[in-house]
Scaffold this motif. Sequence first.
Motif, PDB file in Angstrom:
ATOM      1  N   VAL A  53      11.507  -0.460 -13.887  1.00  0.00           N
ATOM      2  CA  VAL A  53      11.277  -0.484 -12.342  1.00  0.00           C
ATOM      3  C   VAL A  53       9.805  -1.427 -12.390  1.00  0.00           C
ATOM      4  CG1 VAL A  53      10.295   0.705 -10.480  1.00  0.00           C
ATOM      5  CG2 VAL A  53      12.177   1.662 -11.916  1.00  0.00           C
ATOM      6  N   ASP A  54       9.830  -2.113 -11.371  1.00  0.00           N
ATOM      7  CA  ASP A  54       8.655  -3.015 -10.962  1.00  0.00           C
ATOM      8  C   ASP A  54       8.079  -2.630  -9.734  1.00  0.00           C
ATOM      9  OD1 ASP A  54       9.218  -4.448 -13.086  1.00  0.00           O
ATOM     10  OD2 ASP A  54      10.168  -6.306 -12.165  1.00  0.00           O
ATOM     11  N   TYR A  55       6.696  -3.003  -9.301  1.00  0.00           N
ATOM     12  CA  TYR A  55       6.380  -2.631  -8.174  1.00  0.00           C
ATOM     13  C   TYR A  55       5.215  -3.994  -7.648  1.00  0.00           C
ATOM     14  CZ  TYR A  55       1.693  -1.706 -10.247  1.00  0.00           C
ATOM     15  OH  TYR A  55       0.568  -1.571 -10.968  1.00  0.00           O
ATOM     16  N   VAL A  56       5.147  -4.050  -6.461  1.00  0.00           N
ATOM     17  CA  VAL A  56       4.385  -5.124  -5.722  1.00  0.00           C
ATOM     18  C   VAL A  56       3.419  -4.378  -4.896  1.00  0.00           C
ATOM     19  CG1 VAL A  56       4.493  -7.153  -4.072  1.00  0.00           C
ATOM     20  CG2 VAL A  56       6.181  -6.664  -5.987  1.00  0.00           C
ATOM     21  N   LEU A  57       2.098  -4.950  -4.990  1.00  0.00           N
ATOM     22  CA  LEU A  57       1.099  -4.446  -3.965  1.00  0.00           C
ATOM     23  C   LEU A  57       1.294  -5.097  -2.731  1.00  0.00           C
ATOM     24  CD1 LEU A  57      -1.789  -4.623  -6.656  1.00  0.00           C
ATOM     25  CD2 LEU A  57      -0.383  -2.567  -5.865  1.00  0.00           C
ATOM     26  N   TRP A  58       2.363  -4.499  -1.893  1.00  0.00           N
ATOM     27  CA  TRP A  58       2.510  -5.036  -0.690  1.00  0.00           C
ATOM     28  C   TRP A  58       1.314  -5.185   0.435  1.00  0.00           C
ATOM     29  CZ3 TRP A  58       2.639  -3.304   4.569  1.00  0.00           C
ATOM     30  CH2 TRP A  58       3.067  -4.041   5.386  1.00  0.00           C
ATOM     31  N   CYS A  59       0.476  -4.058   0.339  1.00  0.00           N
ATOM     32  CA  CYS A  59      -0.825  -3.924   1.246  1.00  0.00           C
ATOM     33  C   CYS A  59      -1.783  -4.885   0.471  1.00  0.00           C
ATOM     34  CB  CYS A  59      -1.237  -2.515   0.926  1.00  0.00           C
ATOM     35  SG  CYS A  59      -1.678  -1.806  -0.460  1.00  0.00           S
ATOM     36  N   GLN A  60      -1.627  -5.649  -0.591  1.00  0.00           N
ATOM     37  CA  GLN A  60      -2.847  -6.463  -0.804  1.00  0.00           C
ATOM     38  C   GLN A  60      -2.556  -8.025  -0.526  1.00  0.00           C
ATOM     39  OE1 GLN A  60      -3.803  -6.203  -5.334  1.00  0.00           O
ATOM     40  NE2 GLN A  60      -4.457  -8.314  -5.173  1.00  0.00           N
ATOM     41  N   THR A  61      -3.196  -8.324   0.392  1.00  0.00           N
ATOM     42  CA  THR A  61      -2.843  -9.674   1.032  1.00  0.00           C
ATOM     43  C   THR A  61      -4.064 -10.775   0.764  1.00  0.00           C
ATOM     44  OG1 THR A  61      -3.957  -9.046   3.209  1.00  0.00           O
ATOM     45  CG2 THR A  61      -1.539  -8.766   2.851  1.00  0.00           C
ATOM     46  N   SER A  62      -3.665 -12.033   0.747  1.00  0.00           N
ATOM     47  CA  SER A  62      -4.741 -12.938   0.525  1.00  0.00           C
ATOM     48  C   SER A  62      -5.286 -13.195   1.930  1.00  0.00           C
ATOM     49  CB  SER A  62      -4.054 -14.214   0.062  1.00  0.00           C
ATOM     50  OG  SER A  62      -2.951 -14.780   1.118  1.00  0.00           O
ATOM     51  N   ALA A  63      -6.426 -14.116   2.068  1.00  0.00           N
ATOM     52  CA  ALA A  63      -7.100 -14.610   3.098  1.00  0.00           C
ATOM     53  C   ALA A  63      -6.343 -15.079   4.212  1.00  0.00           C
ATOM     54  CB  ALA A  63      -8.314 -15.210   2.706  1.00  0.00           C
ATOM     55  N   LEU A  64      -5.353 -15.714   3.841  1.00  0.00           N
ATOM     56  CA  LEU A  64      -4.242 -16.086   4.823  1.00  0.00           C
ATOM     57  C   LEU A  64      -3.034 -14.893   5.215  1.00  0.00           C
ATOM     58  CD1 LEU A  64      -3.486 -19.831   3.159  1.00  0.00           C
ATOM     59  CD2 LEU A  64      -5.165 -18.816   5.203  1.00  0.00           C
ATOM     60  N   GLY A  65      -3.443 -13.870   4.910  1.00  0.00           N
ATOM     61  CA  GLY A  65      -2.465 -12.825   5.174  1.00  0.00           C
ATOM     62  C   GLY A  65      -1.009 -12.742   4.410  1.00  0.00           C
ATOM     63  N   VAL A  66      -1.230 -13.373   3.189  1.00  0.00           N
ATOM     64  CA  VAL A  66       0.286 -13.386   2.297  1.00  0.00           C
ATOM     65  C   VAL A  66       0.128 -12.420   1.537  1.00  0.00           C
ATOM     66  CG1 VAL A  66       1.291 -14.991   0.645  1.00  0.00           C
ATOM     67  CG2 VAL A  66       0.177 -15.857   2.541  1.00  0.00           C
ATOM     68  N   HIS A  67       1.281 -11.549   1.409  1.00  0.00           N
ATOM     69  CA  HIS A  67       1.221 -10.352   0.415  1.00  0.00           C
ATOM     70  C   HIS A  67       1.424 -10.701  -0.921  1.00  0.00           C
ATOM     71  CE1 HIS A  67       1.995  -7.519   3.631  1.00  0.00           C
ATOM     72  NE2 HIS A  67       2.617  -8.473   4.483  1.00  0.00           N
ATOM     73  N   ASP A  68       0.929  -9.941  -1.905  1.00  0.00           N
ATOM     74  CA  ASP A  68       1.069  -9.960  -3.423  1.00  0.00           C
ATOM     75  C   ASP A  68       2.667 -10.063  -3.524  1.00  0.00           C
ATOM     76  OD1 ASP A  68       0.586 -10.259  -5.996  1.00  0.00           O
ATOM     77  OD2 ASP A  68       0.277  -8.119  -6.122  1.00  0.00           O
ATOM     78  N   ASN A  69       3.036 -11.152  -3.984  1.00  0.00           N
ATOM     79  CA  ASN A  69       4.428 -11.095  -4.680  1.00  0.00           C
ATOM     80  C   ASN A  69       4.672 -11.027  -6.151  1.00  0.00           C
ATOM     81  OD1 ASN A  69       5.412 -11.592  -2.037  1.00  0.00           O
ATOM     82  ND2 ASN A  69       5.358 -13.692  -1.804  1.00  0.00           N
ATOM     83  N   LYS A  70       3.601 -11.012  -6.729  1.00  0.00           N
ATOM     84  CA  LYS A  70       3.740 -10.990  -8.067  1.00  0.00           C
ATOM     85  C   LYS A  70       4.159  -9.494  -8.706  1.00  0.00           C
ATOM     86  CE  LYS A  70       1.119 -11.648 -12.535  1.00  0.00           C
ATOM     87  NZ  LYS A  70      -0.121 -11.834 -13.124  1.00  0.00           N
ATOM     88  N   PRO A  71       5.484  -9.382  -9.235  1.00  0.00           N
ATOM     89  CA  PRO A  71       5.729  -7.845  -9.701  1.00  0.00           C
ATOM     90  C   PRO A  71       4.724  -7.536 -10.921  1.00  0.00           C
ATOM     91  CG  PRO A  71       7.404  -9.616 -10.401  1.00  0.00           C
ATOM     92  CD  PRO A  71       6.414 -10.479  -9.589  1.00  0.00           C
ATOM     93  N   HIS A  72       4.629  -6.187 -10.751  1.00  0.00           N
ATOM     94  CA  HIS A  72       4.062  -5.577 -12.151  1.00  0.00           C
ATOM     95  C   HIS A  72       4.882  -4.541 -12.718  1.00  0.00           C
ATOM     96  CE1 HIS A  72       0.172  -7.125 -10.431  1.00  0.00           C
ATOM     97  NE2 HIS A  72       0.666  -6.914  -9.126  1.00  0.00           N
ATOM     98  N   PRO A  73       4.911  -4.412 -13.862  1.00  0.00           N
ATOM     99  CA  PRO A  73       5.748  -3.528 -14.398  1.00  0.00           C
ATOM    100  C   PRO A  73       5.268  -1.799 -14.216  1.00  0.00           C
ATOM    101  CG  PRO A  73       4.408  -4.309 -16.284  1.00  0.00           C
ATOM    102  CD  PRO A  73       4.033  -5.207 -15.014  1.00  0.00           C
ATOM    103  N   PHE A  74       6.091  -1.176 -13.831  1.00  0.00           N
ATOM    104  CA  PHE A  74       5.901   0.424 -13.465  1.00  0.00           C
ATOM    105  C   PHE A  74       6.389   1.063 -14.720  1.00  0.00           C
ATOM    106  CE2 PHE A  74       6.731   4.547 -11.475  1.00  0.00           C
ATOM    107  CZ  PHE A  74       5.458   4.787 -11.101  1.00  0.00           C
ATOM    108  N   VAL A  75       5.270   1.526 -15.852  1.00  0.00           N
ATOM    109  CA  VAL A  75       5.711   2.122 -16.898  1.00  0.00           C
ATOM    110  C   VAL A  75       6.154   3.688 -16.810  1.00  0.00           C
ATOM    111  CG1 VAL A  75       5.216   2.540 -19.261  1.00  0.00           C
ATOM    112  CG2 VAL A  75       4.644   0.444 -18.383  1.00  0.00           C
ATOM    113  N   ILE A  76       7.051   4.303 -16.967  1.00  0.00           N
ATOM    114  CA  ILE A  76       7.502   5.738 -16.636  1.00  0.00           C
ATOM    115  C   ILE A  76       7.424   6.251 -18.079  1.00  0.00           C
ATOM    116  CG2 ILE A  76       9.125   7.341 -15.859  1.00  0.00           C
ATOM    117  CD1 ILE A  76      10.153   5.072 -14.192  1.00  0.00           C
ATOM    118  N   THR A  77       6.649   7.407 -18.250  1.00  0.00           N
ATOM    119  CA  THR A  77       6.563   8.032 -19.561  1.00  0.00           C
ATOM    120  C   THR A  77       7.221   9.248 -19.203  1.00  0.00           C
ATOM    121  OG1 THR A  77       4.419   9.212 -18.796  1.00  0.00           O
ATOM    122  CG2 THR A  77       4.378   7.273 -20.174  1.00  0.00           C
TER     123      THR A  77
END
Length: 724
Positions: free
Chosen positions: A78-102
Amino acid sequence: MAMRLIADSGYRMLRGSAHWQACALHDTARVDDLVMLAPAPAPVENGGPAGGFAGGYAGMAFDRRCRLFHPRPEGGSVDYVLWCQTSALGVHDNKPHPFVITAAGTEVEGSVTGELPKRPLALAGDAADYLYLADPDSKAVWLIDTWQQEVARRIDFAQPPLDLAACGGEVFVLLADGSTWQISACAAPERSVWPVLAGAQRLSVSAAARGGLLAWVLSNAGQFDATLHALHLGKSIAVPFCTDIVSDAEDAEFGTLMVVAQRPGENFLRLRLLANQPTMLPPLMAPQYDGRGIALAPDCRIAYWTAQGLRHAAPARAQYRQHGTLFSFALDAEHDQTQWGRLVVEACIPAGTAIRFRAFTRDELEFDDPIDGIGLAGETPVLSQHTWDHYAGESQTLFRDPSQRPLRPAPAEGFALYDAPLIVAPGRYLWLVFEFSGTRSKSPRLRSARVEYPGHDLLKKLPRTLWREAASRDFLFRYLMAPAAMLDEWQAVASERQRLLDARIAPEAALPWLASFLGLVVDPCWSPTVQRQMILEAATLFRTRGTLASLKRMVEILSGAEVVIIEHFRLRGGGVVGNPRVNASQAVLGVGYRIGGAIGGALGGALGEPRRQALATDQPVAPAAVDDVQNFDDFAHRFTVSVVAALDARQLDCVRRLIEIHKPAHTDFTLCTASSGIRAGLGAHLGISSVIGKSAGFEQGLMGDAVLGAGYLLGRPEIDREAK
């Protein structure tokens, strides 16, 4: 002598979604109570897929902290994206980050294991920020603690789970056998009341406007025979090649908005379901959509996944077909050889578009080939296909009528009235065929059509020699239709003039005129409903004008809320927080108040001995005496109007003007609402200016966002790991 029960004259109307549904639509579409040109098919990206979509499913989900979780079933991650994190131009963070489940804390029948989800297929989040993960390979739904990134619980099922749906604090799962189960908030999975639907693959749940839940499932996803089923209604809608669905909460007036994702390269469709009837809305563009699922973002946009990451669907430019036709059902005049009169149409016809019509009549309905077979078994079928193919003459033009009908509401904004004489042979049944023409970006819109019968009788008032011949009769009938329509309107106004004197049914434009007969001045800020009620009660209210009862009732009519009026002299001697001297004078008859004397025990006589001596010797007056005299200035001729409702600035100004006009002379007032709340040192009257009710509750605190003691909680309740 027999009584005729059927009217010899009147009109027949085509109006509303129920009528348009009974008509045959060719390249036209019904949008609520309107008919317009149907949307043109959008160009397919890169030629589009040739057949159904078989790329699989990967259902996404947002949590309360605006993180988008995206499963990768093939890799079991499972990956996750920080949708609430935006750039100065209001662009959402589209870089997926791994969601490690233990596997820490995983419990199955009391023993700790190291199992992890095998193939995460669908996701859903609840109000406590737990992530539900459907794993068909394990035949289980995993509950993931997103804070600790560990498995909190495993819920096993007899069938593989295919999809999850969350609505508020409730989470539901769709199993491979077509059954749905509620898994939160409840201690153990509970079978839902919705019926089992074999072949269901997608699930969407939303809140109903009047309480309860609406459940939708999609069968045969991605294929030509894909079908959307409303489990709560038992109805179905064909949605060819639909890959996923999303539904929003139902609105009592707007209905339920549903977004239907199609194959990659195709637009997303939008459906509005009001009164269980679907209406097509302008589509959404979704370039590079991977076809594996969509999700509703926190800002109500539609999120989807691409090879480059997260994207959002955007409104597509409306594209219409340039020609379309509407075939009406049979309009019945109840008499053979009826001479039909004038056609009046309410429509919006932008520049570059047009609506023309044709008319057909017959005295019988004995035909078995209605267009599209609509109405074949009913009493009012649509036009015969044979008649349309062989007897369709020249179409007629509609002419705009800019005049305003007396005592009639004006057409809706953007619409106008059009009329034309019906050039058609006499007949009992009438069929209308409307032909729409427009451009790629503009379409005419038809709201209603009204046909008068049996036409005017002005020919009978002319010498018969003028209309003995058929051609002359036909020409004069159409020539005199315009003055006949004007005479009919005048007669209708004369027959309904009593409406002007009844505030309940008088036209809105006549309300100020009617109010002037009672001496009531209508404020422009009053709504028509308030104006009507004020006029109805004006005579009673003016008899007691200036009294508490009259003023209170007028404010209640205007505000639509409970009103409390407090005269300040009644508050003398009452406790006020922060004012220790308020009890210095008790105005209680028989205790601290003497008729003919002064208020308070420190004074004697009418003005009090200290004040009398001070006035005689021109000395300063004692403070106690001054306080008692000022009591009259503070409380006499003053009152407070408290409206137990939250009013905006415009409403407050409207209420204030009403009180200024109708309050007693030489008085002053204070206006407050329920939003004033408890005012320490000024006033705290429970049920009047202070309403005790449910608080706003608490939210979970986050580092950097929360302040202790300001409505936040540290942590969250521990989940019951023993629940099965």
